[in-house]
Design a protein around this motif. Structure first.
Motif, PDB file in Angstrom:
ATOM      1  N   ILE A 104       0.848  -1.205   0.000  1.00  0.00           N
ATOM      2  CA  ILE A 104       0.000   0.000   0.000  1.00  0.00           C
ATOM      3  C   ILE A 104       0.883   1.254   0.000  1.00  0.00           C
ATOM      4  O   ILE A 104       0.608   2.216  -0.715  1.00  0.00           O
ATOM      5  N   LYS A 105       1.968   1.210   0.778  1.00  0.00           N
ATOM      6  CA  LYS A 105       2.892   2.348   0.817  1.00  0.00           C
ATOM      7  C   LYS A 105       3.483   2.610  -0.564  1.00  0.00           C
ATOM      8  O   LYS A 105       3.542   3.756  -1.022  1.00  0.00           O
ATOM      9  N   VAL A 106       3.910   1.523  -1.222  1.00  0.00           N
ATOM     10  CA  VAL A 106       4.493   1.650  -2.572  1.00  0.00           C
ATOM     11  C   VAL A 106       3.450   2.248  -3.517  1.00  0.00           C
ATOM     12  O   VAL A 106       3.750   3.166  -4.292  1.00  0.00           O
TER      13      VAL A 106
ATOM     14  N   ALA B 144       2.696   9.178 -10.494  1.00  0.00           N
ATOM     15  CA  ALA B 144       1.945   8.952 -11.741  1.00  0.00           C
ATOM     16  C   ALA B 144       0.606   8.299 -11.452  1.00  0.00           C
ATOM     17  O   ALA B 144       0.475   7.071 -11.542  1.00  0.00           O
ATOM     18  N   PRO B 145      -0.392   9.091 -11.062  1.00  0.00           N
ATOM     19  CA  PRO B 145      -1.699   8.482 -10.755  1.00  0.00           C
ATOM     20  C   PRO B 145      -2.363   7.910 -12.004  1.00  0.00           C
ATOM     21  O   PRO B 145      -2.389   8.561 -13.041  1.00  0.00           O
ATOM     22  N   ARG B 146      -2.820   6.671 -11.889  1.00  0.00           N
ATOM     23  CA  ARG B 146      -3.526   6.042 -13.015  1.00  0.00           C
ATOM     24  C   ARG B 146      -4.542   5.040 -12.462  1.00  0.00           C
ATOM     25  O   ARG B 146      -4.354   4.525 -11.337  1.00  0.00           O
TER      26      ARG B 146
ATOM     27  N   GLN C 135     -15.461   4.397 -12.269  1.00  0.00           N
ATOM     28  CA  GLN C 135     -14.977   3.214 -11.550  1.00  0.00           C
ATOM     29  C   GLN C 135     -14.785   3.512 -10.053  1.00  0.00           C
ATOM     30  O   GLN C 135     -15.011   2.651  -9.205  1.00  0.00           O
ATOM     31  N   ALA C 136     -14.366   4.754  -9.757  1.00  0.00           N
ATOM     32  CA  ALA C 136     -14.159   5.163  -8.361  1.00  0.00           C
ATOM     33  C   ALA C 136     -15.484   5.113  -7.605  1.00  0.00           C
ATOM     34  O   ALA C 136     -15.542   4.695  -6.442  1.00  0.00           O
ATOM     35  N   LEU C 137     -16.544   5.524  -8.297  1.00  0.00           N
ATOM     36  CA  LEU C 137     -17.874   5.478  -7.668  1.00  0.00           C
ATOM     37  C   LEU C 137     -18.291   4.042  -7.364  1.00  0.00           C
ATOM     38  O   LEU C 137     -18.875   3.758  -6.318  1.00  0.00           O
ATOM     39  N   VAL C 138     -17.961   3.151  -8.301  1.00  0.00           N
ATOM     40  CA  VAL C 138     -18.294   1.732  -8.096  1.00  0.00           C
ATOM     41  C   VAL C 138     -17.575   1.223  -6.852  1.00  0.00           C
ATOM     42  O   VAL C 138     -18.161   0.514  -6.024  1.00  0.00           O
TER      43      VAL C 138
ATOM     44  N   LEU D  93      -3.553   1.674 -10.632  1.00  0.00           N
ATOM     45  CA  LEU D  93      -2.991   1.774  -9.275  1.00  0.00           C
ATOM     46  C   LEU D  93      -4.083   2.063  -8.258  1.00  0.00           C
ATOM     47  O   LEU D  93      -4.108   1.468  -7.170  1.00  0.00           O
ATOM     48  N   TRP D  94      -4.995   2.968  -8.606  1.00  0.00           N
ATOM     49  CA  TRP D  94      -6.106   3.267  -7.694  1.00  0.00           C
ATOM     50  C   TRP D  94      -6.910   2.001  -7.422  1.00  0.00           C
ATOM     51  O   TRP D  94      -7.275   1.709  -6.293  1.00  0.00           O
ATOM     52  N   ARG D  95      -7.154   1.259  -8.515  1.00  0.00           N
ATOM     53  CA  ARG D  95      -7.961   0.043  -8.405  1.00  0.00           C
ATOM     54  C   ARG D  95      -7.278  -0.969  -7.473  1.00  0.00           C
ATOM     55  O   ARG D  95      -7.904  -1.537  -6.583  1.00  0.00           O
ATOM     56  N   GLU D  96      -5.957  -1.126  -7.665  1.00  0.00           N
ATOM     57  CA  GLU D  96      -5.219  -2.092  -6.831  1.00  0.00           C
ATOM     58  C   GLU D  96      -5.229  -1.660  -5.364  1.00  0.00           C
ATOM     59  O   GLU D  96      -5.403  -2.491  -4.470  1.00  0.00           O
ATOM     60  N   LEU D  97      -5.084  -0.345  -5.153  1.00  0.00           N
ATOM     61  CA  LEU D  97      -5.089   0.167  -3.775  1.00  0.00           C
ATOM     62  C   LEU D  97      -6.436  -0.136  -3.095  1.00  0.00           C
ATOM     63  O   LEU D  97      -6.484  -0.640  -1.961  1.00  0.00           O
ATOM     64  N   CYS D  98      -7.516   0.149  -3.825  1.00  0.00           N
ATOM     65  CA  CYS D  98      -8.855  -0.102  -3.259  1.00  0.00           C
ATOM     66  C   CYS D  98      -9.062  -1.600  -3.013  1.00  0.00           C
ATOM     67  O   CYS D  98      -9.587  -1.996  -1.962  1.00  0.00           O
TER      68      CYS D  98
END
Lengths: 358, 158
Positions: free
Chosen positions: A78-80, A88-90, A125-128, A93-98
């Motif tokens: 999670i730190k990584v 580089a937000p994409r 996707q963030a809303l989902v 990565l957001w999906r994996e974090l969630c």
């Protein structure tokens, strides 16, 4: 850690591994795992603990260490991910974090990440994910507020991305489990628009349509779930199993006839079967069991302990063991706590083998 | 009091051990801190207060339910749930509270909790001064003896 420290650490690990080779007891597995902790190798800690648990299943300290190592590995990843997201937000990565946060059942952190994702990119996707987090929280803690927010977020996500089925399936699942058939029907109708002729969906639609006559409002359904701690639709699933009153009666009679048993109770909805106490005492015993379950469920939710699996009260009166399960609540009142056989009977009465969680 | 709870908090799987009053006010708490663990289970004092109040409230509710059957207050109450287990043990004038991690067998905590209660009672006994004995002790009676002997001597001189 200095190279000298690493060298000493490696030597200690070798010694601990040698001791484990001579005597593979739980203590030696723990000692080796602790040596790996000292050199900060969480992957090895997890490996040693997993192997140890295979040899000594149920060892509390090994389980604890394995869970800690797993959590630590997740934390590291999670730190990584967080640092990568700053550079580089994409979406991947957001999906994996969630997903990771949801995997460790940290729904609050997962929702936080999904919110940050939504604020940054307005990706549907963030809303989902936000809807998923709230749904998990609702199914776990059964709070009406979570259910309401989850449903609203799911509908919003479905409106944002009309070709995505996931939010609609979430909305349907929430409504179905609460017994809000009108909302379940709406979600299913939209799902059928996306998958015309899907036999599974059509069958579900027909089943929901049949339940519409006893539909209650979504708000009332949510309040009912919060009050009782039970999902309405779980009850209809239960009927296929041990709903047979004859079986329940025979199991209760068997339990009640055992040595040292004062009474056995089975409660489901407004019906109670009592073996042992007679007349008004039987009524009061059933009422006591029902009250204890109700107050315990509410307390467990408020204390963030999740779903109630077992309640045990011990005093001058003996021991009262209550098992709230999927099929109903089974209670045992005896001189001592239930033995293995009695525990098995209680579990089959309550249907608690799989637990009341889903 | 913290020393009473510390051995309890160091048992593997115990997340929190606390001594609380009957109405839920925390008297002393000890939280598990082991290698690699930094996060506290309850961060704020206020949260701890509400946590202990809820736990004590549950015991009060359960006691009220049991009173329908003319049962005394439970000596020990266990609430096992999917995320952990809450154990409450009635001690004289207080309640020992323990929160266990998921899957930890609560039966293993019976002896340590009873040990903690024993330690607490010993500590309280030591801090209270001993009440006066109902009858005078030998030390208090002792000075009277020489007087008797003097009277006897006077009698013999006469």
């Amino acid at each position: 850690m200095t190279w000298l420290g690493r060298l000493a650490g490696r030597r200690r690990i070798r010694e601990a591994a040698r001791r484990l080779g001579v005597d593979p007891c739980a203590e030696n597995y723990l000692a080796l795992a602790r040596e790996h902790i000292l050199v900060g190798d969480s992957q090895e800690v997890l490996r040693v603990c997993t192997e140890g648990l295979h040899e000594h299943p149920g060892d509390a300290e090994l389980t604890r260490l394995a869970e800690r190592a797993r959590a630590l590995l997740h934390d590291q990843r999670i730190k990584v991910l967080r640092s990568d997201l700053q550079i580089a937000p994409r979406p991947a990565l957001w999906r994996e974090l969630c997903e990771l946060q949801l995997e460790v059942r940290n729904t609050a952190k997962a929702e936080e990440a999904a919110e940050a994702w939504w604020k940054q990119t307005h990706d549907p996707q963030a809303l989902v994910f936000r809807a998923r987090c709230r749904t998990e929280a609702f199914f776990e803690n059964r709070r009406a507020e979570d259910g309401r927010a989850a449903y609203e977020l799911a509908i919003l996500a479905a409106d944002e991305n009309r070709s995505d089925e996931t939010p609609l399936r979430l909305a349907f699942e929430i409504a179905r489990r609460c017994g809000a058939w009108q909302e379940a029907r709406t979600a299913l109708a939209r799902l059928l628009e996306l998958n015309p002729g899907n036999p599974d969906l059509e069958q579900r639609f027909r089943a929901v349509q049949a339940n519409l006559s006893e539909a209650i409002s979504f708000e009332r359904a949510l309040m009912e779930v919060e009050r009782s701690g039970e999902f309405k639709d779980d009850c209809s699933v239960q009927d296929s199993g041990l709903g047979d009153e004859v079986t329940v009666r025979s199991l209760l009679r068997e339990l009640g006839s055992m040595m040292g048993v004062h009474g056995a109770v089975y409660v489901r909805g407004g019906t109670a079967l009592v073996q042992g106490p007679q007349g008004p005492t039987a009524d009061r015993t059933a009422r006591t069991v029902r009250d204890v379950v109700q107050t315990s469920r509410a307390t467990a939710r408020r204390l963030a302990l999740g779903n109630t699996m077992k309640i045990e009260l011990e005093g001058a009166f003996g021991v009262l063991t209550v098992l709230p399960g999927e099929r109903g609540t089974a209670a045992f009142w005896g001189l001592e706590g239930p033995n293995e056989t009695q525990q098995e009977i209680l579990s089959s009465l309550a249907g608690a083998v799989g637990g009341c969680r889903r | 009091m913290k020393a009473v709870l510390d051995p309890l908090a160091h048992i593997p799987g115990v997340r929190l051990a606390a001594l609380i009053s009957v109405d839920g006010v925390p008297i002393a708490t000890a939280e598990a801190t082991r290698e690699g663990e930094t996060a506290s289970m309850i961060d704020q004092d206020e949260e701890l207060n509400s946590y202990t109040a809820l736990a004590a409230g549950w015991l009060a509710d359960v006691t009220r339910s049991c009173s329908q059957l003319s049962w005394d207050s439970p000596l020990r109450a266990v609430l096992q749930a999917t995320h952990g287990t809450l154990v409450l043990h009635n001690a004289p004038g207080a309640i020992v509270l323990a929160v266990l991690e998921r899957g930890v067998p609560y039966e293993e905590l019976r002896v340590p909790i009873e040990g903690a209660i024993g330690r607490m009672q010993r500590l309280l006994r030591r801090s209270v001064p001993e009440p006066p004995a109902p009858l005078p002790s030998q030390a208090e009676v002792a000075p009277a003896a020489p007087v008797v002997r003097e009277e006897a001597r006077k009698g013999s001189q006469a």
